[in-house]
Design a protein around this motif. Structure first.
Motif: not given
Length: 71
Positions: A6-8, A21-25, A40-42
């Protein structure tokens, strides 16, 4: 458990969070306490080894386009 980057947007820091994975978004706060973050895209590393650790066999056809068009 997968890790997500993630980026702030407020302070510009990047950080990693392990979550299902269920909490990814779901929203996540940065370590500085700011709530304006973006996932961010990994990238995924792919190696040329098989499960046993031996090198993967070469692809059939070889060459630049798989058809052996290079001399």
């Amino acid at each position: 458990m997968p890790r997500y980057d993630y980026r702030c947007r407020a302070c510009g820091s990047t950080f990693e969070v392990s979550r299902p994975m269920s909490e990814a978004s779901s929203p996540v706060a940065c370590p500085g306490g700011h709530d304006d973050t973006v996932k961010l895209l990994s990238t995924v590393a792919v190696t040329g080894t098989s499960r046993g650790g031996a090198p993967a066999p070469p692809a059939a056809g070889g060459g630049c386009c798989g058809g052996g068009c290079c001399s």
